[in-house]
Scaffold this active site. Structure first.
Site, mmCIF file in Angstrom:
data_model
loop_
_atom_site.group_PDB
_atom_site.id
_atom_site.type_symbol
_atom_site.label_atom_id
_atom_site.label_comp_id
_atom_site.label_asym_id
_atom_site.label_seq_id
_atom_site.Cartn_x
_atom_site.Cartn_y
_atom_site.Cartn_z
ATOM 1 N N GLY A 80 0.807 -1.221 0.000
ATOM 2 C CA GLY A 80 0.000 0.000 0.000
ATOM 3 C C GLY A 80 0.835 1.263 0.000
ATOM 4 N N ARG A 144 1.381 -6.022 -4.883
ATOM 5 C CA ARG A 144 1.284 -6.864 -3.680
ATOM 6 C C ARG A 144 1.815 -8.291 -3.887
ATOM 7 N NH1 ARG A 144 -1.333 -4.250 0.466
ATOM 8 N NH2 ARG A 144 -2.513 -2.422 -0.189
ATOM 9 N N ASP A 174 5.991 -4.785 7.171
ATOM 10 C CA ASP A 174 6.641 -5.883 7.894
ATOM 11 C C ASP A 174 6.781 -7.131 7.031
ATOM 12 O OD1 ASP A 174 3.873 -5.974 8.053
ATOM 13 O OD2 ASP A 174 3.838 -7.027 9.971
ATOM 14 N N ASP A 175 5.739 -7.501 6.286
ATOM 15 C CA ASP A 175 5.814 -8.701 5.445
ATOM 16 C C ASP A 175 6.862 -8.550 4.350
ATOM 17 O OD1 ASP A 175 3.972 -10.158 6.792
ATOM 18 O OD2 ASP A 175 2.315 -9.792 5.400
ATOM 19 N N LYS A 201 8.215 1.057 5.602
ATOM 20 C CA LYS A 201 7.081 1.817 5.090
ATOM 21 C C LYS A 201 5.778 1.263 5.617
ATOM 22 C CE LYS A 201 4.510 0.184 2.592
ATOM 23 N NZ LYS A 201 3.644 -0.626 1.740
ATOM 24 N N THR A 202 4.868 2.075 6.065
ATOM 25 C CA THR A 202 3.453 1.784 6.248
ATOM 26 C C THR A 202 2.792 2.897 7.033
ATOM 27 O OG1 THR A 202 1.770 0.387 7.266
ATOM 28 C CG2 THR A 202 3.929 0.247 8.237
ATOM 29 N N ASP A 204 0.232 2.498 8.612
ATOM 30 C CA ASP A 204 -0.372 1.877 9.790
ATOM 31 C C ASP A 204 0.476 2.028 11.046
ATOM 32 O OD1 ASP A 204 -2.320 1.125 8.064
ATOM 33 O OD2 ASP A 204 -1.798 -1.000 8.021
ATOM 34 N N MET A 249 -8.508 3.962 8.735
ATOM 35 C CA MET A 249 -7.754 2.853 8.172
ATOM 36 C C MET A 249 -6.800 2.265 9.222
ATOM 37 S SD MET A 249 -6.025 2.966 4.395
ATOM 38 C CE MET A 249 -7.288 2.487 3.231
ATOM 39 N N GLY A 250 -6.430 1.033 8.998
ATOM 40 C CA GLY A 250 -5.519 0.362 9.922
ATOM 41 C C GLY A 250 -6.184 -0.887 10.468
#
Lengths: 551, 551
Positions: A80, A144, A174-175, A201-202, A204, A249-250
């Site tokens: 994302g 993705r 993280d993934d 990056k994120t 969240d 979001m999150g």
């Protein structure tokens, strides 16, 4: 009037020069710390990552001039969007060119699949200059696809060899960073000579730990959402007739919701991690909301704001259990599919669920219950992300208030409006903080590459100090790993950072929330992100970071 | 960490000194123009407003020092919030105090009902200073009570006499200013000595004419929505997988949607006034959307943005007719209410509608058709504002695309997300433009009051020039009036300004929209409102105003 190509702010913002840590401004020397250990499961992680386990922490300091051989790097945007992605690439590009003008940078297109499918462009100064300090991931696109299979890695080797690429930079959550670590280990084992560097990056905010103080994009996204929440609060406080239920979001963690609450001080804010820790039911959550609404109504205030994390219902143990039972029950269930009416399906489901889950199912508004049983993904699973939790809560709250009114214990009026904010913030023009932070992360990656490092995440720390004092370096990704069950198998993964209930941000919130919910409104109106003007307006990090680093 | 009371921007913004037209900065002299006429129905309007009809236009110029007797004014905020309302009050307060330090300002609370119910506060420097350059109407609150009855006017006289109030300033939209005009006439006829001055407020932008170039709040609200649209477009262009259907506030006119389109250049923008003028059906609107989606899909682009005005379906002649038939058919219809199932009700309705409306009803998605027949207000009327037009269009577009796919003429993928923006912009911190404009409007009102004028609207013109060159003055409200049928009776009302299809803003849009919709994206990313920094970033008026005033 001449057609517009760019907005005035786009044009003005292009010439912003991101701030760098002092150590990165001139010649850099690399300092190595002690050997590291993974956060847990050290033996397992060590076995799985023989070449990249236990490497030292790295920090950069000002040093003497050093000649670096020319290198070529390839960069990938994964998952994302988050504000600042373009500046990671700009920092990486500028760093590579500063270290050796013959260095090259390639961009793999549309995410990790670009590496596997050999879709790429060379990133030139002309291209990079177009994207300085902008939001979005459109410079090379994102995707993705997960890099998890050896054939994918080997396809990557092929294109890297062809282009003379020495290092891959993966910008992801993280993934994606877990996969970057596996890839680094694989390339080391195979002696491909290809290094792999990760970037955190994120929006969240759930990729963080002792050495990664925050993921990029979290700052900007939370500021955009807080602007909107503040505006809505001012509207609520002026019109005095609506309760605004605002979902943010999150899905996996409530950092965004908590940060927005710290910035805007709504009447109510739900934190999924707390709901789970207290083993609350949906009715418990509704009761908590009701208390505040009834209290304010007693003071004549029939309005307010409620923040709701997107992932809430997956954190409610009873709902989680219900969803899991429904998934088991209804996947490829021919008896169920043969039923004709919604009511028959409803009765069938009720009869098959465990008594506890049947009770939860009964307590849900009909529309939601129907969505749980009927709107299923191709694998037959409930599509949790489609559930509009804010509408679910409005319906349940309205029903409960009607009961209380009938009983005479509530005399207010309840009108509610719903909002969901997510896509509005993922591609905003990065704040000064995110513009500086991401540029520094990219620049740091260029040094890690030139120093021949692999399996490291680019790290910039001390982020509540002025940018000049930030500490740049690298953290072995294995250091952040533990073993977790994924799809039934134990896997090495980076620990996801949930909201810590004993952490400073939540503790601050817990201490003040009662007063935010009472009859004296404590609303704060953050307003839009400012790029020019007083530094206390333009360069503040998040409240989360300030609280976490408060001495 | 110490609790936060205000955001850094709130604190910084408090000290902003709004720009004033040069003529208002020192001593003011009033210039009267020629006598005026109403825009239409002159004889009727003249008969209805014998005391306030035909008054001259007024403009202010720099003059010599003049002594004004002390006056007291009362101010009312009427209707929906718009950014800048607080600054009208600040300008009014500062103007009154500059003209005579003994002047007083009262605020009537919670809208026009404050005048009738005698709810008020005196506005002191301490109170006013708290609200300088802020969004919201919370300084005295707003409300939707209409001042239409003589007993209300007389209650107003009572409190004005008690407090020594010489003038009432009504800050509102077209309806509120119409009522202000009637009130001014009534007070003149009754020789109460109470003047009435109007101020043009509404984010919808539909209160404008030759002398009122724009209503306040339109600038800020459109900039907030355009920020979000731009962010979403950057996301669409990065993720490349969603069509975003974005509904924007504004039921009676499409000015907001059109202005946001001019600022952000979406792939598609629907303008209600055009739909009505072309006598389009809902299917026609869907077909227009389909064309762009299919074209972009042929170039591999399965994403984009569509702006939809909130009031769209009420502008579609066939839907308007259907709604009107449903209202006539179902109000107090016992036969209908006695039916048990949704399907029975559906069939009953179909049988009773005219053939044309029955066809429209059949073409609607079931959920929407159900909403039209079942979700009715206490008078039995369809609640048009509850209809989520963006979801309706998504459903119809998806259905049509599925047909085209089956026929082989569409090979793309269609995933859509929906958004609605309204409450996010009504109480934003006013842009420099709105902060300056509203402060000037309020200041102008103070001079009109001190000069003994009534039945005027505060007017500040030449708004695309720097604020110093703005022209302040007053416009007789009767000048903006015509006769229109309201609830079956002819009434004098201010003409509502809809989007003019031959006007420059729409013409610019019409000329460029095809290229915005094609495979080369023309997205613009406006970013958030900036209060500091380069003037081309911070002080731009709307594109609508620039186009309207372009030489």
């Amino acid at each position: 009037m001449k057609p517009m190509i760019k907005s005035p702010l786009q044009i003005a913002r292009a010439s912003y020069q991101p701030k760098l840590p002092t150590a990165l401004k001139g010649n850099v020397v690399l300092k190595e710390g002690a050997a590291t250990e993974s956060v847990a499961d050290q033996a397992d992680i060590k076995t799985l990552f023989p070449n990249t386990y236990g490497m030292p922490l790295i920090s950069f300091e000002a040093g003497v001039k050093k000649e670096y051989p020319a290198v070529a790097a390839g960069v990938i945007l994964s998952g994302g969007q988050a504000p600042g992605g373009h500046n990671v690439i700009c920092g990486l590009f500028d760093g590579l060119k500063a270290l050796n003008p013959n260095n090259k940078l390639y961009g793999f297109l549309a995410g990790p699949s670009g590496l596997v499918d050999h879709n790429y462009i060379e990133l030139t100064k002309e291209i990079v200059d177009e994207y300085r300090n902008t939001g979005g991931f459109d410079i090379i696109g994102s995707g993705r696809t997960k890099l998890e299979e050896e054939w994918q890695y080997d396809k990557g080797t092929e294109i890297c060899k062809k282009l003379g690429i020495n290092a891959i930079v993966i910008i992801g959550g993280d993934d994606s960073n877990t996969n970057a670590c596996v890839l680094a280990e694989y390339y080391s084992q195979k002696k491909t000579g290809i290094q792999v560097i990760g970037c955190p990056k994120t929006i969240d905010g759930d990729l963080k730990n002792e050495m990664i103080e925050t993921s990029f994009g979290f700052d900007t996204a939370c500021k955009v959402y807080s602007e909107l929440i503040g505006n809505i609060q001012r509207d609520a406080n002026s019109a005095k007739k609506y309760w605004h239920f605002i979902r943010l979001m999150g899905r996996s963690a409530s950092h965004i919701t908590l940060e927005c609450a710290l910035q805007s001080q709504p009447n109510i804010c739900i934190v999924s991690e707390e709901v789970e820790a207290k083993n609350q039911t949906l009715n418990d959550v509704v009761d908590d909301i009701i208390k505040v609404i009834v209290h304010r109504a007693e003071h004549g205030l029939n309005f307010g704001t409620i923040l709701i994390p997107e992932g809430l219902i997956e954190f409610i143990p009873a709902v989680k259990k219900l969803i899991s039972e429904l998934n088991d029950l209804l996947a490829h269930n021919e008896d169920f599919n043969a039923l004709n009416t919604d009511e028959e399906k409803r009765q069938y489901v009720k009869g098959m669920l465990s008594p506890v889950s049947a009770e939860v199912y009964r307590s849900l508004p009909k529309g939601i219950a129907k969505q749980l049983t009927l709107d299923r993904d191709p694998h037959g699973n409930v599509q949790v992300s489609l559930i509009e939790t804010e509408k679910l809560l409005i319906e349940m709250v309205a029903k409960r208030l009607a009961q209380l009114k009938a009983e005479g214990s509530y005399k207010g009026k309840f009108s509610a409006l719903n909002h969901f904010f997510g896509y509005e913030g993922r591609c905003a023009i990065p704040s000064n903080f995110d513009a500086d932070y991401t540029y520094s992360l990219g620049y740091t990656a260029s040094v890690l590459i030139s120093e021949g490092k692999t399996g490291y995440m680019s790290s910039v720390r001390n982020l509540t100090a002025p940018a000049a004092e930030w500490i740049a370096g690298g953290v072995p990704i294995t250091m952040m790993m533990n073993m977790e069950k994924r799809h039934g198998k134990m896997k090495p993964v980076i620990q996801k950072a949930l909201v810590q209930l004993d952490g400073a941000p939540f503790q601050y919130f817990a201490k003040h929330r009662e007063s935010w919910g009472d009859e004296k409104s404590s609303y704060i109106y953050p307003g839009p992100i400012q790029y020019y003007g007083p530094t206390e307006v333009c360069d503040q990090p998040t409240r989360t970071l300030l609280l976490e680093q408060e001495k």
